[in-house]
Design a protein around this motif. Sequence first.
Motif, PDB file in Angstrom:
ATOM      1  N   ILE A 116       1.113   3.980  -3.151  1.00  0.00           N
ATOM      2  CA  ILE A 116       0.690   5.376  -3.009  1.00  0.00           C
ATOM      3  C   ILE A 116       1.845   6.329  -3.280  1.00  0.00           C
ATOM      4  N   ASP A 142       0.820  -1.214   0.000  1.00  0.00           N
ATOM      5  CA  ASP A 142       0.000   0.000   0.000  1.00  0.00           C
ATOM      6  C   ASP A 142       0.853   1.264   0.000  1.00  0.00           C
ATOM      7  N   ALA A 179       2.744   6.311  -6.967  1.00  0.00           N
ATOM      8  CA  ALA A 179       1.688   6.944  -7.754  1.00  0.00           C
ATOM      9  C   ALA A 179       1.830   8.456  -7.722  1.00  0.00           C
ATOM     10  N   TYR A 180       2.063   9.000  -6.529  1.00  0.00           N
ATOM     11  CA  TYR A 180       2.184  10.454  -6.390  1.00  0.00           C
ATOM     12  C   TYR A 180       3.501  10.985  -6.950  1.00  0.00           C
ATOM     13  N   GLY A 197       2.797   5.616 -11.193  1.00  0.00           N
ATOM     14  CA  GLY A 197       1.605   4.776 -11.241  1.00  0.00           C
ATOM     15  C   GLY A 197       1.166   4.474 -12.656  1.00  0.00           C
ATOM     16  N   ILE A 234      -6.241  10.717  -4.425  1.00  0.00           N
ATOM     17  CA  ILE A 234      -7.224  10.367  -3.408  1.00  0.00           C
ATOM     18  C   ILE A 234      -8.154  11.547  -3.149  1.00  0.00           C
ATOM     19  N   THR A 237      -5.789  -0.399   1.497  1.00  0.00           N
ATOM     20  CA  THR A 237      -5.451  -1.108   0.262  1.00  0.00           C
ATOM     21  C   THR A 237      -6.300  -0.625  -0.912  1.00  0.00           C
ATOM     22  N   THR A 268      -5.431   4.527  -6.436  1.00  0.00           N
ATOM     23  CA  THR A 268      -4.507   5.636  -6.694  1.00  0.00           C
ATOM     24  C   THR A 268      -3.441   5.237  -7.712  1.00  0.00           C
ATOM     25  N   TRP A 269      -2.901   4.022  -7.590  1.00  0.00           N
ATOM     26  CA  TRP A 269      -1.822   3.596  -8.483  1.00  0.00           C
ATOM     27  C   TRP A 269      -2.354   3.128  -9.835  1.00  0.00           C
ATOM     28  N   LEU A 294      -7.507   2.365  -1.311  1.00  0.00           N
ATOM     29  CA  LEU A 294      -6.940   3.663  -1.701  1.00  0.00           C
ATOM     30  C   LEU A 294      -5.663   3.478  -2.515  1.00  0.00           C
ATOM     31  N   ALA A 295      -4.803   2.551  -2.082  1.00  0.00           N
ATOM     32  CA  ALA A 295      -3.529   2.339  -2.766  1.00  0.00           C
ATOM     33  C   ALA A 295      -3.741   1.817  -4.188  1.00  0.00           C
TER      34      ALA A 295
END
Length: 520
Positions: free
Chosen positions: A203, A199, A206-207, A211, A217, A282, A288-289, A284-285
């Motif tokens: 994240i 996770d 991704a940021y 990703g 998010i 998870t 996001t990715w 969210l992760a």
Amino acid sequence: MTSATPAPPIQPTPGSGDNIASTKGLATGRVGLLGAVVIGISCIAPTYTLTSGLGPTISAVGEFVPAVLLLGFIPMLLVAFAYRELNNAVPDSGTSFTWATKAFGPWVGWMGGWGLITATILVLSNLAAVAVDFFYLFLAQISGRPEIADLTRNLWINIPTTMVFIAIAAWVSYRGLDSTQKLQYVLVAIQIMAIVIFDIVAIVRAYKGGGFDFTPISVSWFNPLEIGNFSLIAAGISLSIFMFWGWDVTLTMNEETKDPEKTPGRAATITVLVIISLYILTALAVITWAGTGDEGLGAGNPENQESIFAALSSPVLGSAALLIYVAVLSSSFASLQSTMVGPARTLLAMGYYKALPPVFSKISPKFRTPSTATIASAIAAGGFYTITRILSENALWDTISALGLMICFYYGITAVACIWYFRHELFSSVHNIIFKFVFPLLGGGFLLLMFFITAFDSLSPEYGSGSSIFGVGTVFVLGMGILLLGAVLMLFTRFAHPDFFKGRTLKRITSGEDSQLPLV
């Protein structure tokens, strides 16, 4: 295994932390709060549940998975409070069976126990199957020989391997909760570590632009009103029945825990809170990715639905992706082993109160654990797996849907039993109004409603795998067939062992009365 005979009650020893003696002969004071939570988490199997359930959920509701998970979490939490109140009043390893008997009498109580036992037997067979699949996948990964992964498709290899996994799980359970805790500390630690690492890396990458389909998010993901489709909300709540099921194993250990009136209930509550936190993190992760698209590595891609971790672990973690395979294997086996605890102790209680032949009340004199009940659970799970796998792989996987019927059935009965058991004191305090009436009514009522809705829907051959028997959906045949078998066995037991049904070993009572009678 050690020969087993009925054992006398164990008296607590000074300084052991035991508060009560187990009248069934179980070793008391063995499990503390942390141990109970660990076993509860392992029974739910978060890594396995996420890899198989998160993808389809994202495909259905997109980025609103956190909102749906929270909505689905609510009925489970409300039922957990009902379990806590009943356990505080009557800590007994029979849980649903014992409490429903005390509230509604022997007939409802027996069927409640049957629902719990059959639900766990169904899931044991499927957990063993998943553990074997990932076992050969793991061997293929570390050996660099992908053909090894195909061995799981060979029934002459798959079924014996599955039997070995079930036997090992039964052996660890037979040796007692000390052995169970030690194994589960390691397996649960692997699971949680792998999930959290995945996770966080997903994240962060991704940021930082790494990703596949970066999706920032948003707080709106937690707002169910944004979904705008009631059928999707209902589907999400239905999913929670599978994703959160298993926390009640903490209650079946209540006679073996330290401070049995408090520890199991607290462990159940903490377990579901830890699980919902892992699930949301998870979700969210992954979103996001990977985003929610249906192409490539998108979380909504149908090709990624079977195992979201199998699809995303290498792109996210690179060479460390092997950690995820180990985690899913650990998750499946951990749940296989810890889930064995529940049916064994329910069978023990039913044998002890003579709701089943007394042979089920036998205790291992060395390990002070259910002997006959543990062995019977393993044999039933192995036999059910073998028969369904030989008949049809679709029939095996339809048991997952049938499992939902059993879970709704016995959870719902137990929650309603809480209301009836405490009916004379429901409105005596704010605490009682909330935790003994409102929460059980909402949680249990919803699950019973889901039982009837699912039963009706499963009549269709299109439900589940799409297979049918004489034009009726296989899921309905499995679910209703299991309940019908239970009713037949109950009638047989009524005539072969009538003491329980005549209220001589465990009577229907109201709160405030003596909660237990001696065996006759």
